[in-house]
Scaffold this active site. Structure first.
Site, PDB file in Angstrom:
ATOM      1  CD  GLU A  73     -17.323  -2.606   3.950  1.00 18.08           C
ATOM      2  OE1 GLU A  73     -17.489  -1.020   4.259  1.00 18.08           O
ATOM      3  OE2 GLU A  73     -16.100  -3.275   3.433  1.00 18.08           O
ATOM      4  N   PRO A  74     -23.229  -3.817   6.657  1.00 21.07           N
ATOM      5  CG  PRO A  74     -24.097  -4.703   6.490  1.00 21.07           C
ATOM      6  CD  PRO A  74     -23.756  -5.020   5.812  1.00 21.07           C
ATOM      7  N   GLY A  75     -23.858  -1.753   9.456  1.00 26.73           N
ATOM      8  CA  GLY A  75     -23.073  -1.357  10.707  1.00 26.73           C
ATOM      9  C   GLY A  75     -24.522  -1.819  11.855  1.00 26.73           C
ATOM     10  N   GLY A  80     -23.329   1.802   5.666  1.00 25.76           N
ATOM     11  CA  GLY A  80     -24.030   3.033   5.591  1.00 25.76           C
ATOM     12  C   GLY A  80     -25.519   2.924   5.217  1.00 25.76           C
ATOM     13  CB  CYS A 126     -17.795  18.036  34.450  1.00 25.88           C
ATOM     14  SG  CYS A 126     -17.783  17.338  36.706  1.00 25.88           S
ATOM     15  CE1 TYR A 177     -20.851  11.985  15.035  1.00 20.17           C
ATOM     16  CE2 TYR A 177     -21.254  10.329  16.031  1.00 20.17           C
ATOM     17  CZ  TYR A 177     -20.281  10.662  15.461  1.00 20.17           C
ATOM     18  OH  TYR A 177     -19.328   9.329  15.610  1.00 20.17           O
TER      19      TYR A 177
HETATM   20  N1  LLP Z   1     -17.432  -0.154   6.138  1.00 17.14           N
HETATM   21  C1  LLP Z   1     -16.194   1.193   6.599  1.00 17.14           C
HETATM   22  C2  LLP Z   1     -15.797   1.220   6.077  1.00 17.14           C
HETATM   23  C3  LLP Z   1     -16.770   1.932   7.331  1.00 17.14           C
HETATM   24  O1  LLP Z   1     -15.822   2.942   7.649  1.00 17.14           O
HETATM   25  C4  LLP Z   1     -17.814   2.377   8.099  1.00 17.14           C
HETATM   26  C5  LLP Z   1     -18.413   3.174   9.318  1.00 17.14           C
HETATM   27  C6  LLP Z   1     -19.220   0.901   8.297  1.00 17.14           C
HETATM   28  C7  LLP Z   1     -19.221   0.210   7.173  1.00 17.14           C
HETATM   29  C8  LLP Z   1     -20.608   1.224   9.008  1.00 17.14           C
HETATM   30  O2  LLP Z   1     -20.930   1.963   8.436  1.00 17.14           O
HETATM   31  P1  LLP Z   1     -23.022   1.932   8.979  1.00 17.14           P
HETATM   32  O3  LLP Z   1     -23.267   0.714   8.283  1.00 17.14           O
HETATM   33  O4  LLP Z   1     -22.781   1.911  10.443  1.00 17.14           O
HETATM   34  O5  LLP Z   1     -23.524   2.938   8.626  1.00 17.14           O
HETATM   35  N2  LLP Z   1     -19.837   7.214  14.890  1.00 17.14           N
HETATM   36  C9  LLP Z   1     -21.019   7.756  14.266  1.00 17.14           C
HETATM   37  C10 LLP Z   1     -20.386   6.093  13.017  1.00 17.14           C
HETATM   38  C11 LLP Z   1     -19.930   6.329  12.254  1.00 17.14           C
HETATM   39  C12 LLP Z   1     -19.600   5.238  10.905  1.00 17.14           C
HETATM   40  C13 LLP Z   1     -18.062   4.885  10.262  1.00 17.14           C
HETATM   41  N3  LLP Z   1     -17.416   4.097   9.081  1.00 17.14           N
HETATM   42  C14 LLP Z   1     -22.069   7.843  14.591  1.00 17.14           C
HETATM   43  O6  LLP Z   1     -22.352   7.134  15.566  1.00 17.14           O
HETATM   44  O7  LLP Z   1     -23.437   7.971  13.963  1.00 17.14           O
END
Ligand code: LLP
Length: 420
Positions: free
Chosen positions: A272-274, A238, A346, A318
Site C-alpha cells: 500500500e505505497p503512498g 510506508g 498567525c 513533524y
Molecule cells: N496503508 C495504511 C493503512 C496507512 O495508514 C498508510 C499511511 C499507508 C498505507 C501509506 O503510507 P506511506 O506509503 O504513504 O508512507 N501525514 C504523514 C504520513 C501519515 C501516514 C498515515 N498512514 C506525513 O506527512 O508524513
C-alpha cells in the site's frame, strides 16, 4: 531528478515552473506525471517475481487527476474513508481493486463498500468485524475481510507516523487475529480473505517489514491448522523517500527478502505505497511577499511567502525538512541571507523551512520540494485561506487538475441566520 534547472529556470521535465506560476498563480502544487509513473514502474519491477497487488494509499495525494493517472498504470487503491472510495470510483477505479483500511469505519462507509463490491475490508477490531457482519447480512452481500494485525514492531520512524506498536490504536493484537478470522470463516455473511498490517510511514529499513511479515506468516500457519485458507497477505505501505539526505530502503531488497519468505505459499502479496509514488513528484510553488532581514542581536531573517502551514503542514506538524529552491536566478538587488521561509498565518509554527541560505527579493518565486505526498492532502482553510490550485505536468504540457479555491467556496457552506 524530476525538477531540474534548465537555462537557469527550474523546470518540471521540459515545463518551466515560472510559466505555470504565471498562468495559474501561487501558491500552486505541481505534480509530474512522469515521476509518478517512474516510481510505480520501479515498484512493479521490484515485485515482478511475486504475485503482487500495488494498492496506492489514496491519503497521500487524492487529487482526481493523480488518481486517474495511477489507475491507468494498473494500480489498485488503499482507502480509509467513504470519501476516498468515492474519489477512486470517480477516477475510474474498479471497486474490486480497493482495500478499505481505518479504525473507525461508519455503517454508511461499510454499506458503500459492500454495495460497490470492494476487494476487502481491513478490519481493525472485533467490534468492527461484528458491525461489518451485521451490515453484510442486512444487505445480503458477502463481506470479504482481512484482519489488520498490530505486529508490535518498531518501524523506527517519527512517532506520529509509527503505527505498528502495541500502544498505537491500529489493528488487533496477534493473539486475537486467528480467533477472529476463524469466526469470520464460519460466518455466513463474511469471507476470510487476508491478513494485513501497516507498521508506519517513511520507513528507511527493510528489517521492520520482515519482522512484521514473519509475524503474519506465523499467524498464517496457525490459520492453516484451523483450515482457514487466505487469498492474500498485505504488508502495508510506508516505503521511505529521500527528503534531505536519507537513503531509504530499496524496494528490490524488500521484494527479494519477501519472495524468499513467501515461496510455496499461494497468497498474493498486497502493498500500500503512498508517499513512495507521489512525494518527490510534487513541489509547492510560492511567491515571496516580503523580506524582513534579521538583526545583529540574533533575530532571524524572515522571508514571508504566500504559502503557509494550511497549504503544507508537514514542517509545522513533524518538523519535516523540505528543500526550497528559487525558480529563477536572482535579480539585481536580491539579498543573500539565511532565511526562515514563513507564511502569513498567525502562528509562530507557521513555517515551511528554517535557516536556508538563499538570495531573495520580494516577488521571487520559490519551489518547496518533496511536496507531492501529504501536502495538499493535509491542507485546510485555516485563517479562511483558500486551498492552492493543483497542476499535473504530462510530457511537455501541463493542466490544472484542481482550480484554486475561491472565498465563495467557503461561504457557500455557511449561513448567518436560520433563514438562509
Ligand atoms: N496503508 C495504511 C493503512 C496507512 O495508514 C498508510 C499511511 C499507508 C498505507 C501509506 O503510507 P506511506 O506509503 O504513504 O508512507 N501525514 C504523514 C504520513 C501519515 C501516514 C498515515 N498512514 C506525513 O506527512 O508524513
Amino acid at each position: 531528478m524530476t525538477f531540474q534547472v534548465q537555462g537557469g529556470a527550474l523546470c518540471a521535465g521540459p515545463v518551466s515552473l515560472a510559466g505555470i506560476a504565471e498562468a495559474v498563480g501561487t501558491p500552486t502544487y505541481v505534480y509530474s506525471a512522469d515521476a509518478i509513473s517512474a516510481q510505480y514502474r520501479r515498484l512493479e519491477a521490484a515485485f515482478a517475481d511475486i504475485p503482487t497487488e500495488i494498492c496506492y494509499a489514496v491519503k497521500a495525494n487524492a487529487n482526481l487527476g493523480v488518481l486517474g493517472l495511477i489507475n491507468g498504470l494498473g494500480a489498485g487503491f488503499d482507502i480509509v474513508s467513504g470519501g476516498e472510495l468515492q474519489r477512486v470510483i470517480a477516477a475510474g477505479a474498479r471497486p474490486e481493486t480497493v482495500v478499505f483500511s481505518g479504525v473507525g469505519k461508519s455503517e454508511a462507509e461499510i454499506n458503500l463498500g459492500l454495495k460497490l463490491g470492494i476487494h476487502c475490508f481491513n478490519v481493525e477490531s472485533a467490534a468492527e468485524l461484528q458491525r461489518i457482519a451485521r451490515q453484510a447480512e442486512r444487505l445480503q452481500r458477502i463481506a470479504p475481510v482481512a484482519l489488520r494485525v498490530n505486529p508490535d514492531v518498531d518501524a523506527r520512524t517519527h512517532p506520529y507516523i509509527a503505527t505498528g506498536l502495541k500502544e498505537n490504536k491500529f489493528g488487533v493484537q496477534a493473539s486475537e487475529a486467528v480467533g477472529l478470522l476463524v469466526e469470520a470463516e464460519r460466518h455466513p455473511w463474511l469471507e476470510a480473505s487476508g491478513l494485513a498490517c501497516h507498521i508506519g510511514s517513511q520507513i528507511e529499513q527493510v528489517g521492520p517489514y520482515l519482522e512484521a511479515l514473519d509475524r503474519l506468516l506465523d499467524l498464517l500457519d496457525e490459520l492453516q491448522a484451523s483450515s482457514v485458507e487466505l487469498g492474500h497477505i498485505d504488508i502495508g505501505g510506508g516505503f521511505g523517500v529521500t527528503y534531505q539526505d536519507e537513503t531509504p530502503l530499496d524496494p528490490r531488497e524488500l521484494a527479494t527478502a519477501a519472495k524468499a519468505r513467501l515461496r510455496d505459499r499461494p497468497q498474493t502479496l498486497v502493498i500500500e505505497p503512498g508517499r513512495f509514488l507521489t512525494a518527490n513528484a510534487g513541489v509547492l510553488l510560492t511567491r515571496v511577499e516580503y523580506l524582513k532581514p534579521g538583526s545583529q542581536d540574533g533575530q532571524p531573517s524572515f522571508a514571508v511567502v504566500d504559502a503557509a502551514m494550511n497549504d503544507l503542514l508537514r514542517p509545522a506538524l513533524y518538523q519535516a525538512w523540505h528543500w526550497v529552491e528559487p525558480v529563477l536566478p536572482p535579480g539585481d538587488g536580491a539579498s543573500a541571507d539565511c532565511w526562515d521561509i514563513v507564511g502569513p498565518i498567525c502562528e509562530s509554527g507557521d513555517f515551511l523551512a528554517r535557516r536556508r541560505q538563499l538570495t531573495l527579493a520580494p516577488g521571487d518565486l520559490l519551489a518547496v520540494g518533496s511536496a507531492g505526498a501529504y501536502g495538499m492532502a493535509q491542507s485546510s482553510n485555516y485563517n479562511a485561506r483558500g486551498r492552492p490550485a493543483e497542476v499535473l505536468v504530462e510530457g511537455d504540457r501541463f493542466r490544472v487538475v484542481r482550480r484554486r479555491e475561491h472565498i465563495n467556496d467557503q461561504l457557500a457552506l455557511e449561513r448567518i441566520d436560520a433563514h438562509g
